[in-house]
Write a protein that holds these residues in place. Sequence first.
Motif, short mmCIF file in Angstrom:
data_model
loop_
_atom_site.label_atom_id
_atom_site.label_comp_id
_atom_site.label_asym_id
_atom_site.label_seq_id
_atom_site.Cartn_x
_atom_site.Cartn_y
_atom_site.Cartn_z
N GLU A 215 12.45 -52.55 -17.40
CA GLU A 215 11.37 -51.64 -17.81
C GLU A 215 11.71 -50.92 -19.11
N ILE A 216 12.97 -50.51 -19.25
CA ILE A 216 13.40 -49.82 -20.47
C ILE A 216 13.28 -50.74 -21.68
N ILE A 217 13.72 -52.00 -21.55
CA ILE A 217 13.66 -52.94 -22.67
C ILE A 217 12.22 -53.18 -23.09
N GLU A 218 11.30 -53.24 -22.14
CA GLU A 218 9.89 -53.40 -22.48
C GLU A 218 9.40 -52.22 -23.30
N ARG A 219 9.83 -51.04 -22.95
CA ARG A 219 9.45 -49.85 -23.72
C ARG A 219 10.03 -49.89 -25.12
N VAL A 220 11.28 -50.34 -25.23
CA VAL A 220 11.93 -50.43 -26.55
C VAL A 220 11.25 -51.50 -27.40
N LYS A 221 10.84 -52.61 -26.79
CA LYS A 221 10.11 -53.67 -27.52
C LYS A 221 8.82 -53.13 -28.12
N GLU A 224 9.37 -47.84 -28.68
CA GLU A 224 9.69 -46.52 -28.12
C GLU A 224 11.19 -46.28 -28.12
N VAL A 225 11.58 -45.08 -28.50
CA VAL A 225 12.97 -44.64 -28.36
C VAL A 225 13.10 -44.03 -26.97
N VAL A 226 13.93 -44.65 -26.15
CA VAL A 226 14.10 -44.18 -24.77
C VAL A 226 15.20 -43.13 -24.76
N SER A 246 20.90 -44.02 -23.88
CA SER A 246 19.70 -43.92 -24.72
C SER A 246 19.55 -45.22 -25.50
N TYR A 247 18.30 -45.59 -25.81
CA TYR A 247 18.00 -46.87 -26.45
C TYR A 247 17.10 -46.64 -27.66
N SER A 248 17.43 -47.28 -28.79
CA SER A 248 16.62 -47.20 -30.00
C SER A 248 16.35 -48.61 -30.51
N PRO A 249 15.09 -48.93 -30.86
CA PRO A 249 14.76 -50.30 -31.30
C PRO A 249 15.28 -50.61 -32.69
N ILE A 250 15.53 -51.92 -32.94
CA ILE A 250 15.93 -52.43 -34.25
C ILE A 250 14.87 -53.46 -34.67
N TYR A 251 14.55 -53.49 -35.97
CA TYR A 251 13.54 -54.42 -36.49
C TYR A 251 14.14 -55.30 -37.58
N ASP A 252 13.58 -56.53 -37.73
CA ASP A 252 14.04 -57.41 -38.80
C ASP A 252 13.31 -57.09 -40.09
N TRP A 257 10.42 -56.73 -33.77
CA TRP A 257 11.49 -56.21 -32.92
C TRP A 257 12.64 -57.20 -32.86
N ASP A 258 13.86 -56.70 -33.08
CA ASP A 258 15.01 -57.60 -33.18
C ASP A 258 16.19 -57.16 -32.31
N GLY A 259 15.93 -56.28 -31.36
CA GLY A 259 17.02 -55.81 -30.50
C GLY A 259 17.04 -54.30 -30.42
N ALA A 260 18.19 -53.76 -30.07
CA ALA A 260 18.29 -52.30 -29.91
C ALA A 260 19.72 -51.83 -30.04
N VAL A 261 19.85 -50.55 -30.35
CA VAL A 261 21.15 -49.86 -30.34
C VAL A 261 21.19 -49.01 -29.07
N VAL A 262 22.26 -49.14 -28.32
CA VAL A 262 22.40 -48.41 -27.06
C VAL A 262 23.60 -47.47 -27.16
N VAL A 263 23.41 -46.26 -26.69
CA VAL A 263 24.49 -45.26 -26.68
C VAL A 263 24.76 -44.85 -25.24
N TYR A 264 26.04 -44.91 -24.86
CA TYR A 264 26.45 -44.45 -23.54
C TYR A 264 27.37 -43.24 -23.70
N LYS A 265 26.96 -42.14 -23.10
CA LYS A 265 27.82 -40.95 -23.08
C LYS A 265 28.46 -40.88 -21.70
N ASP A 266 29.77 -40.88 -21.67
CA ASP A 266 30.50 -40.85 -20.41
C ASP A 266 30.32 -39.48 -19.75
N ILE A 267 29.73 -39.48 -18.56
CA ILE A 267 29.51 -38.21 -17.84
C ILE A 267 30.28 -38.21 -16.52
#
Length: 445
Positions: A215-221, A224-226, A246-252, A257-267
């Motif tokens: 569902e998140i990837i569909e939103r990023v496509k 949308e910045v999740v 958190s997810y941010s889209p990347i474009y060519d 749409w060409d993918g996404a940058v994902v950030v994981y904060k260790d909690i």
Amino acid sequence: MNADKYNLEVLNKIDLFFQLFDDMSDLVYLTKVEKDGQFSYVLANEPAKIFSGLTNQSFNKPLGEVLPEVVFKIIETKYKQAIVERRPITYEDMIVVSQNHPKRPQYKYVPGQVVYWESEITPVFNQDGVCTHLLAVVRDVTERRERENELKRLNDRFELVWNSVADAMYIFDRNENFVSVNKSFVNLLGWTEEEITKDHTITIIPMNSKEDLKEIIERVKNGEVVPSHEVQRITKDGHLIDVLASYSPIYDNYGNWDGAVVVYKDITDRKMYEKELTHLALHDYLTGLPNRNFFSKRLKEEMIRAERSKRTLAVFYLDVDKFKEINDTWGHDIGDELLKEFSKRVKACTREEDLLARIGGDEFGILITNLNHKGKAIEIADRILTSLQSDWVIEKKPIKISSSIGISFYSPNYEQDEKLLLKQADIALYKAKEEGRGNFQIYSK
């Protein structure tokens, strides 16, 4: 056509050639290969003359006498390479414009300027296969090289930031395959970049999170910045860790749409702290047992289950007889140690599925679930009273204690709630006190 007219046309064509030759932005040199192996310029266009400082006296002289020694050594090596390999060769070189270079109005370079050149050397052979000349076309690629250098600098800075941030980061492509991961990702999840980018069977997503991720990837496509949300991920050694993702889209280049940058904060630490706070909120600090809030919550749940399963449950309310006298006689430290030992002995008499809680002070509650008959609860009460009869030694002080127990049973027919059930057990407890302590009593109307 008469001879004069023909000669004029030839001369005009030669003039046009040299005009075009001199108007070229590239530097062009025609070099003769002497029989003794030396090289000499025989022709150069105007930009080449200006840049190299060539005059009419520079031609037909050995290049070693015309060019600076450092420049001549480079050119001589490349010329010989082209002759030996019998093919055009291309190389790039950097030249710092000499401080002593003569200044001319049409000369665009300044002393000390760094200029990058791309040179193509083409050997020319006669009918006997002997190299007689070399044609050198030299192109100024300074602007291109500076752009490349700037891109490299930006990339180096990006790499520095990418691998310096504390949060784990990765990039995936439109096929949802890993493209790159930073050092924090490797440290957090254990997979190296080579492992996770080459082996597409590796997954860090737990089975119960796959639909959520889809569902998140569909939103990023959809552009949308999740924002950050809590998820769990799998490490290389198979452990589950809690992260804020958190997810941010990347474009060519075409805006696709060409993918996404994902950030994981260790909690992990935060989640452990939250669990600790939750534990403290629902457990007694002295004995480590569940507290009154936990007991009430669990009692509500078990009453619902008992009604559905048509089985009964029992609630014990018990305390330490004359605990105030013990505290006043021996002190609160001894009293605290006595309560710890009391909870251990009582716990050992219950079943694994039963719940023992400290209600407050020296008062404890026991939830006995899933009873087929009331006799099982009475057996547990007998075991508790028997276990307390053995000798007690607290801080090397022999103490004799007993306990009174009140028991109430849940019956849907009486429309009891958890508060009423506890109250009934408490009433039975005081009945046990009236009966001389050290016994149990069952609530009865």
